[in-house]
Design a protein around this motif. Structure first.
Motif, mmCIF file in Angstrom:
data_model
loop_
_atom_site.group_PDB
_atom_site.id
_atom_site.type_symbol
_atom_site.label_atom_id
_atom_site.label_comp_id
_atom_site.label_asym_id
_atom_site.label_seq_id
_atom_site.Cartn_x
_atom_site.Cartn_y
_atom_site.Cartn_z
ATOM 1 N N LEU A 70 89.722 17.738 130.941
ATOM 2 C CA LEU A 70 90.096 19.143 130.869
ATOM 3 C C LEU A 70 90.964 19.429 129.649
ATOM 4 C CD1 LEU A 70 90.858 20.224 134.544
ATOM 5 C CD2 LEU A 70 88.780 20.524 133.223
ATOM 6 N N ALA A 71 91.907 18.542 129.359
ATOM 7 C CA ALA A 71 92.774 18.741 128.198
ATOM 8 C C ALA A 71 91.968 18.678 126.903
ATOM 9 C CB ALA A 71 93.885 17.695 128.186
ATOM 10 N N ALA A 72 91.024 17.744 126.825
ATOM 11 C CA ALA A 72 90.190 17.639 125.624
ATOM 12 C C ALA A 72 89.358 18.898 125.420
ATOM 13 C CB ALA A 72 89.281 16.413 125.725
ATOM 14 N N PHE A 73 88.833 19.457 126.505
ATOM 15 C CA PHE A 73 88.028 20.684 126.400
ATOM 16 C C PHE A 73 88.883 21.858 125.938
ATOM 17 C CE2 PHE A 73 86.179 24.568 128.140
ATOM 18 C CZ PHE A 73 84.865 24.468 127.706
ATOM 19 N N LEU A 74 90.100 21.982 126.492
ATOM 20 C CA LEU A 74 90.971 23.091 126.112
ATOM 21 C C LEU A 74 91.372 22.997 124.645
ATOM 22 C CD1 LEU A 74 92.669 25.568 126.769
ATOM 23 C CD2 LEU A 74 94.476 24.027 127.579
ATOM 24 N N VAL A 75 91.770 21.802 124.200
ATOM 25 C CA VAL A 75 92.182 21.633 122.814
ATOM 26 C C VAL A 75 91.007 21.896 121.871
ATOM 27 C CG1 VAL A 75 93.011 19.956 121.116
ATOM 28 C CG2 VAL A 75 94.070 20.062 123.371
ATOM 29 N N LEU A 76 89.813 21.483 122.254
ATOM 30 C CA LEU A 76 88.642 21.726 121.412
ATOM 31 C C LEU A 76 88.380 23.215 121.241
ATOM 32 C CD1 LEU A 76 86.128 20.746 119.874
ATOM 33 C CD2 LEU A 76 84.914 20.720 122.071
ATOM 34 N N THR A 77 88.445 23.978 122.335
ATOM 35 C CA THR A 77 88.192 25.414 122.226
ATOM 36 C C THR A 77 89.247 26.107 121.362
ATOM 37 O OG1 THR A 77 89.388 25.798 124.313
ATOM 38 C CG2 THR A 77 87.004 25.530 124.438
ATOM 39 N N VAL A 78 90.500 25.679 121.485
ATOM 40 C CA VAL A 78 91.560 26.255 120.643
ATOM 41 C C VAL A 78 91.337 25.886 119.183
ATOM 42 C CG1 VAL A 78 94.036 26.246 120.161
ATOM 43 C CG2 VAL A 78 93.227 26.302 122.532
ATOM 44 N N PHE A 79 90.983 24.640 118.926
ATOM 45 C CA PHE A 79 90.754 24.191 117.547
ATOM 46 C C PHE A 79 89.573 24.924 116.912
ATOM 47 C CE2 PHE A 79 88.323 21.093 114.880
ATOM 48 C CZ PHE A 79 89.133 21.171 113.756
ATOM 49 N N LEU A 80 88.488 25.084 117.657
ATOM 50 C CA LEU A 80 87.311 25.747 117.098
ATOM 51 C C LEU A 80 87.590 27.209 116.761
ATOM 52 C CD1 LEU A 80 84.496 24.289 119.398
ATOM 53 C CD2 LEU A 80 84.934 23.725 117.006
ATOM 54 N N GLN A 81 88.360 27.902 117.624
ATOM 55 C CA GLN A 81 88.603 29.320 117.389
ATOM 56 C C GLN A 81 89.769 29.561 116.425
ATOM 57 O OE1 GLN A 81 88.043 32.026 120.890
ATOM 58 N NE2 GLN A 81 87.850 30.113 122.052
ATOM 59 N N ASP A 82 90.873 28.857 116.606
ATOM 60 C CA ASP A 82 92.034 29.080 115.751
ATOM 61 C C ASP A 82 91.977 28.256 114.472
ATOM 62 O OD1 ASP A 82 92.909 30.771 117.684
ATOM 63 O OD2 ASP A 82 94.408 29.422 118.528
ATOM 64 N N GLY A 83 91.512 27.026 114.560
ATOM 65 C CA GLY A 83 91.482 26.159 113.392
ATOM 66 C C GLY A 83 90.296 26.403 112.484
ATOM 67 N N LEU A 84 89.099 26.614 113.090
ATOM 68 C CA LEU A 84 87.888 26.808 112.293
ATOM 69 C C LEU A 84 87.420 28.256 112.245
ATOM 70 C CD1 LEU A 84 85.769 23.677 113.327
ATOM 71 C CD2 LEU A 84 87.383 23.922 111.439
ATOM 72 N N GLY A 85 88.006 29.120 113.073
ATOM 73 C CA GLY A 85 87.662 30.534 113.034
ATOM 74 C C GLY A 85 86.341 30.884 113.670
ATOM 75 N N LEU A 86 85.838 30.083 114.602
ATOM 76 C CA LEU A 86 84.569 30.392 115.270
ATOM 77 C C LEU A 86 84.779 31.471 116.327
ATOM 78 C CD1 LEU A 86 82.963 26.874 115.822
ATOM 79 C CD2 LEU A 86 82.806 28.370 113.834
ATOM 80 N N THR A 87 83.725 32.216 116.628
ATOM 81 C CA THR A 87 83.775 33.203 117.700
ATOM 82 C C THR A 87 83.693 32.504 119.061
ATOM 83 O OG1 THR A 87 81.371 33.480 117.765
ATOM 84 C CG2 THR A 87 82.611 34.859 116.213
ATOM 85 N N ALA A 88 83.927 33.290 120.101
ATOM 86 C CA ALA A 88 83.876 32.725 121.454
ATOM 87 C C ALA A 88 82.480 32.214 121.789
ATOM 88 C CB ALA A 88 84.319 33.766 122.477
ATOM 89 N N LEU A 89 81.439 32.952 121.374
ATOM 90 C CA LEU A 89 80.080 32.530 121.681
ATOM 91 C C LEU A 89 79.701 31.262 120.921
ATOM 92 C CD1 LEU A 89 78.138 35.916 121.869
ATOM 93 C CD2 LEU A 89 78.764 34.390 123.749
ATOM 94 N N LEU A 90 80.107 31.156 119.648
ATOM 95 C CA LEU A 90 79.831 29.933 118.893
ATOM 96 C C LEU A 90 80.600 28.746 119.463
ATOM 97 C CD1 LEU A 90 79.728 31.224 115.201
ATOM 98 C CD2 LEU A 90 77.809 30.472 116.620
ATOM 99 N N THR A 91 81.828 28.999 119.916
ATOM 100 C CA THR A 91 82.599 27.936 120.561
ATOM 101 C C THR A 91 81.886 27.442 121.815
ATOM 102 O OG1 THR A 91 84.685 28.829 119.725
ATOM 103 C CG2 THR A 91 84.806 27.379 121.647
ATOM 104 N N ALA A 92 81.367 28.376 122.608
ATOM 105 C CA ALA A 92 80.617 27.992 123.810
ATOM 106 C C ALA A 92 79.381 27.186 123.442
ATOM 107 C CB ALA A 92 80.231 29.236 124.596
ATOM 108 N N ALA A 93 78.737 27.534 122.319
ATOM 109 C CA ALA A 93 77.553 26.789 121.891
ATOM 110 C C ALA A 93 77.895 25.352 121.524
ATOM 111 C CB ALA A 93 76.897 27.493 120.702
ATOM 112 N N VAL A 94 79.069 25.131 120.937
ATOM 113 C CA VAL A 94 79.494 23.774 120.582
ATOM 114 C C VAL A 94 79.762 22.946 121.836
ATOM 115 C CG1 VAL A 94 81.302 22.406 119.453
ATOM 116 C CG2 VAL A 94 80.412 24.467 118.341
#
Length: 473
Positions: free
Chosen positions: A270-294
């Motif tokens: 669970l922690a790995a999933f949460l950190v990944l979603t934060v990194f993809l959106q805040d660190g890489l600037g992906l949208t919520a839908l692109l984050t879900a695709a990853v």
């Protein structure tokens, strides 16, 4: 499976709609924290009372009552006018979900035995993976199509038709209720002490203490309640009364070590999933839908591997869990490596590959470990044994969901720039790998001890319950 899909979809779909909810309701950060975390908190607290009540009074009525309350609370939350009503409704809904899921594990214990139990748990994990995967894209699509004001409300209503269908299936398909506990009276004091201990342990991680003194007081309260609970359980044993935590559970090395393995694996994932979603959106600037695709390949991998894990169990037995944990460690370390070295343009694709590997590892680990742990829960404490396992996982989740993201944020916020976000995610992935390494060592220590042979069928018969078959024994 329907109950798991309903309760997990409700939790997964809301996370993506939190910003819209905050804007629509004018909620504060603390309000949002309790809307999201209150569900999990109430879920965890309801598991052991729900399991104990199921052992005592039968599971079907409690399952249907919990699902009905879950349905009504979800509608209340979706139509609420202020954050306070949403918080209250989500707390009630979380408690109802905990009551339902406690009956799920107990029913699996009652109905399935041997390899069939492992396969049933695997299919249950498949539904969890699918629901978790569908939640973020469905929530993002609803918010995008309906707008922030109506989108988050529809997200909360998304589980309503699922709950109705689950109630219909439960009325027709669940076995008649039967009592499996030896005693006819509920250990109210034991339940209160255990819930109080879990509450004082989880709350500081959901709402961080303001100072070291506050943290010390919370820790002291946890130790005091745990000591009183242990003394109360020993006193019940000396008086010849069955304690809330069955002696066969605490004296079983495989059960205790398997529960610790589940805690480390669940909290890490669970922690790995949460950190990944934060990194993809805040660190890489992906949208919520692109984050879900990853993240989607991870859920798909877990679903497929969970369905097939029972075949691997037949070939190599308990070593299946060790293999899954080793794969999980490899996935976390690979994610850290690609984050540091792969170019930004290709990084989302590379992380989707590591998510697939992590999902496969989780599917190979979760259901076989659950089956091994629950083999050592006696029939008269099947519900409580499964509930303690789930509650321990929720406690681990509360700890890991606070500690691991804090590691990421500490490094990522040191200076502005993507390199620091990459370094933070890589370090957080290594922390998750370390947690899985602890689980791997515990799994190796557990060994391959066979489940104890119990005289539970005779006890259950004397208590007025339907006797178990020889195969169940």
């Amino acid at each position: 499976m329907a109950a798991g899909a309903t309760t997990l979809l409700d939790q997964a779909v809301l996370n993506i709609a939190v910003p819209s909810m905050r804007q629509s309701l004018g909620a504060t950060g603390a309000d949002v924290q309790w809307i999201v975390a209150g569900y999990s908190l109430a879920f965890g607290l309801a598991l052991v009372p729900g399991g104990s009540l199921g052992d005592l009074y039968g599971r079907k009525r409690l399952f249907m009552a919990g699902m009905a309350v879950f349905l009504l609370a979800g509608v209340t939350a979706a139509t609420a006018a202020g954050p306070g009503f949403v918080i209250a409704a989500r707390l009630v809904q979380g408690a109802a979900a905990g009551l339902v899921n406690a009956q799920v594990i107990g029913t699996v214990q009652d109905v399935f035995h041997g390899p069939d139990r492992g396969r049933a748990l695997g299919l249950y994990a498949v539904t969890g993976g699918v629901a978790t995967a569908l939640g973020p894209p469905l929530g993002g699509a609803l918010v995008a199509a309906l707008g922030p004001a109506a989108g988050w409300r529809c997200c909360l209503l998304l589980s309503t038709p699922c709950a109705v269908l689950t109630l219909i299936l439960a009325a027709r398909r669940l076995p008649p209720p039967r009592r499996t506990a030896r005693e006819s009276r509920l250990d109210i004091l034991g339940l209160g002490l255990l819930c109080g201990c879990a509450l004082t342990l989880m709350v500081p991680f959901i709402r961080t203490p303001d100072s070291g003194g506050d943290a010390f007081l919370w820790g002291t309260a946890v130790c005091a309640l745990a000591a009183v609970f242990a003394g109360h359980q020993r006193l019940r044993v000396r008086r010849g009364r069955q304690p809330l935590v069955h002696p066969a559970l605490t004296s079983s090395k495989p059960y205790m070590l398997g529960t610790a393995v589940a805690m480390a694996q669940f909290g890490s994932s669970l922690a790995a999933f949460l950190v990944l979603t934060v990194f993809l959106q805040d660190g890489l600037g992906l949208t919520a839908l692109l984050t879900a695709a990853v993240t989607l390949p991870g859920a798909a991998g877990m679903g497929v591997s969970s369905a097939l894990a029972w075949r691997l169990v037949r070939r190599i037995g308990p070593r299946t869990v060790t293999v899954g944990l080793a794969l999980g460690i490899g996935a976390c370390l690979t994610a850290a490596a690609v984050t540091l070295w792969v170019p930004t343009a290709a990084l989302p694709t590379a992380l989707a590959g590591t998510q697939l590997m992590s999902g496969i590892a989780g599917g190979v680990t979760v259901s076989p470990n659950q089956a091994q742990v629950l083999e050592h829960a006696p029939p008269q404490a099947a519900g409580v044994g499964g509930a303690i396992l789930q509650m321990a996982q929720r406690i681990a989740a509360a700890v890991c969901l606070t500690a691991v993201p804090a590691v990421y944020l500490h490094v990522a916020s040191g200076q502005s720039g993507g390199d620091h976000s990459r370094a933070g995610y890589a370090l957080a992935s290594c922390v998750c790998a370390a947690l899985l390494a602890v689980a791997l060592l515990l799994s190796l220590r557990r060994g391959t001890a066979p489940p104890p042979r119990s005289s539970a069928p005779m006890v259950a018969h004397q208590a007025g319950a339907v006797p178990f078959s020889k195969e169940a024994t």
